[in-house]
Design a protein around this motif. Structure first.
Motif, PDB file in Angstrom:
ATOM      1  N   ILE A 255      63.714  35.972  60.205  1.00  0.00           N
ATOM      2  CA  ILE A 255      63.593  35.704  61.603  1.00  0.00           C
ATOM      3  C   ILE A 255      63.952  34.043  61.936  1.00  0.00           C
ATOM      4  CG2 ILE A 255      62.058  35.695  63.523  1.00  0.00           C
ATOM      5  CD1 ILE A 255      63.118  38.540  62.874  1.00  0.00           C
TER       6      ILE A 255
ATOM      7  N   HIS B 260      65.989  34.256  67.324  1.00  0.00           N
ATOM      8  CA  HIS B 260      65.435  35.813  67.406  1.00  0.00           C
ATOM      9  C   HIS B 260      64.345  35.684  68.152  1.00  0.00           C
ATOM     10  CE1 HIS B 260      67.892  36.145  63.371  1.00  0.00           C
ATOM     11  NE2 HIS B 260      68.499  36.823  64.286  1.00  0.00           N
TER      12      HIS B 260
ATOM     13  N   GLN C 142      62.276  48.514  71.096  1.00  0.00           N
ATOM     14  CA  GLN C 142      62.792  47.138  71.144  1.00  0.00           C
ATOM     15  C   GLN C 142      61.635  46.179  71.638  1.00  0.00           C
ATOM     16  OE1 GLN C 142      66.026  47.464  73.947  1.00  0.00           O
ATOM     17  NE2 GLN C 142      67.688  47.039  72.433  1.00  0.00           N
TER      18      GLN C 142
ATOM     19  N   ARG D  60      63.857  41.517  57.766  1.00  0.00           N
ATOM     20  CA  ARG D  60      64.956  40.882  58.369  1.00  0.00           C
ATOM     21  C   ARG D  60      64.597  39.600  58.362  1.00  0.00           C
ATOM     22  NH1 ARG D  60      66.137  41.632  64.809  1.00  0.00           N
ATOM     23  NH2 ARG D  60      68.075  40.252  65.063  1.00  0.00           N
TER      24      ARG D  60
ATOM     25  N   GLN E 137      64.935  35.562  71.797  1.00  0.00           N
ATOM     26  CA  GLN E 137      65.657  36.727  72.327  1.00  0.00           C
ATOM     27  C   GLN E 137      64.236  37.548  72.669  1.00  0.00           C
ATOM     28  OE1 GLN E 137      68.333  37.608  69.327  1.00  0.00           O
ATOM     29  NE2 GLN E 137      70.340  36.749  70.546  1.00  0.00           N
ATOM     30  N   ALA E 138      63.296  37.820  71.663  1.00  0.00           N
ATOM     31  CA  ALA E 138      62.222  38.631  71.731  1.00  0.00           C
ATOM     32  C   ALA E 138      61.418  38.454  72.851  1.00  0.00           C
ATOM     33  CB  ALA E 138      61.253  38.649  70.335  1.00  0.00           C
TER      34      ALA E 138
ATOM     35  N   ILE F 225      58.062  40.315  66.003  1.00  0.00           N
ATOM     36  CA  ILE F 225      58.662  39.271  65.802  1.00  0.00           C
ATOM     37  C   ILE F 225      57.813  37.976  66.392  1.00  0.00           C
ATOM     38  CG2 ILE F 225      60.627  37.581  66.529  1.00  0.00           C
ATOM     39  CD1 ILE F 225      62.285  40.392  66.156  1.00  0.00           C
TER      40      ILE F 225
END
Length: 292
Positions: free
Chosen positions: A268, A272, A239, A266, A275-276, A246
């Protein structure tokens, strides 16, 4: 500037009346400790426990762990004396049981100020009564001195008749209402305790469920629960690697003026990236705590 991340993956209750346990807590790898003057202390030991936990806070030796004292409610025979003594000791936070409405929060903040609690001492609230859970939004809005809510799942079960089933479906409504209110007002929220300290598999499953529900961590009743709890509520290496990609890809796209970013196929978006960044910040804060 955003506030620094403070890990609260594992928050361990320690009985304030047990001097040996308070000393042992200095070696336990919990992110935070709750030195308890309420449920874990019998009436005839309340005064001694109060003296011991205040001495523990002022004496230090707990590294960078967040130190919280749970007092008895102000409507009890011990609550006012607890508040007076604990405020002067200056822990990171004061945890108060059975918060029922917003006025209680305002009264507690006023009591903290009157007792001379440092501005750095936050208020933590136990969400554990049916009326308190129904008033969750009112409570959350009552004061920005609230930093954390703690779910009192044993009291929720007692007062509602709910059962402690493996997936906790009987109390999902209570957990969800508090989660929504806490998130709406920027309050962190901790899952309740798991009572069977010998049931490792059940404990891990409940930790995973708490993570999936959105909790920041979990309150614990035994040191053996700390390691699996920390593991569950920590981002995995995979993760973190993805999070780093990301953030890097998004920053590169911004520099190049690109409007679309993809990582591993994916799409982005800003959410996102946010969250990263939270995952990376938590991992860094955990490293700093472990190094202390």
């Amino acid at each position: 500037m955003s506030a620094p991340v403070r890990p609260r993956r594992s928050v361990l209750y320690m009985p304030g009346s047990n001097a040996r346990a308070l000393e042992k807590a200095k070696t336990i790898a919990a992110d935070a400790l709750i030195l308890d003057l309420e449920d874990a202390v019998s009436p005839d030991a309340k005064a001694t426990a109060r003296e011991q936990v205040c001495a523990a806070i002022t004496g230090g030796g707990y590294g960078k762990r967040e130190m919280i004292i749970r007092i008895n409610g102000l409507d009890t025979a011990w609550g006012k004396d607890d508040m007076e003594a604990v405020a002067k000791a200056g822990p990171d936070a004061i945890l108060v049981p059975k918060i029922n409405n917003g006025q209680m929060v305002k009264d507690l903040v006023a009591a903290m100020d009157a007792a001379g609690a440092p501005k750095t001492t936050a208020l933590w609230c136990m969400m554990e009564t049916p009326i308190g859970i129904l008033n969750a939004q009112e409570i959350a809005a009552a004061s920005d001195r609230q930093a954390v809510w703690v779910m009192g799942t044993n009291d929720i079960a007692k007062d509602t008749g709910a059962h402690h089933t493996p997936m906790r479906l009987p109390m999902i409504t209570a957990l969800g209402l508090c989660m929504l209110a806490a998130r709406a007002y920027g309050i962190q929220i901790l899952d309740g305790v798991y009572n069977d300290i010998k049931d490792d598999e059940g404990f891990r499953a409940t930790c995973v469920q708490g993570l999936e529900l959105g909790f920041d961590g979990k309150t614990l009743i035994h040191p053996s629960q700390v390691a699996p709890c920390n593991e569950t509520f920590s981002p995995t290496e995979a993760q973190l690697e993805t999070a780093a990609r990301i953030v890097a890809a998004f920053e590169e796209a911004e520099r190049e003026g690109k409007g679309v970013v993809t990582v591993d196929g994916r799409m982005i978006e800003n959410l996102h990236v946010e969250q990263a960044k939270k995952q990376l910040a938590l991992a860094e804060a955990v490293k700093e705590l472990a190094a202390a």
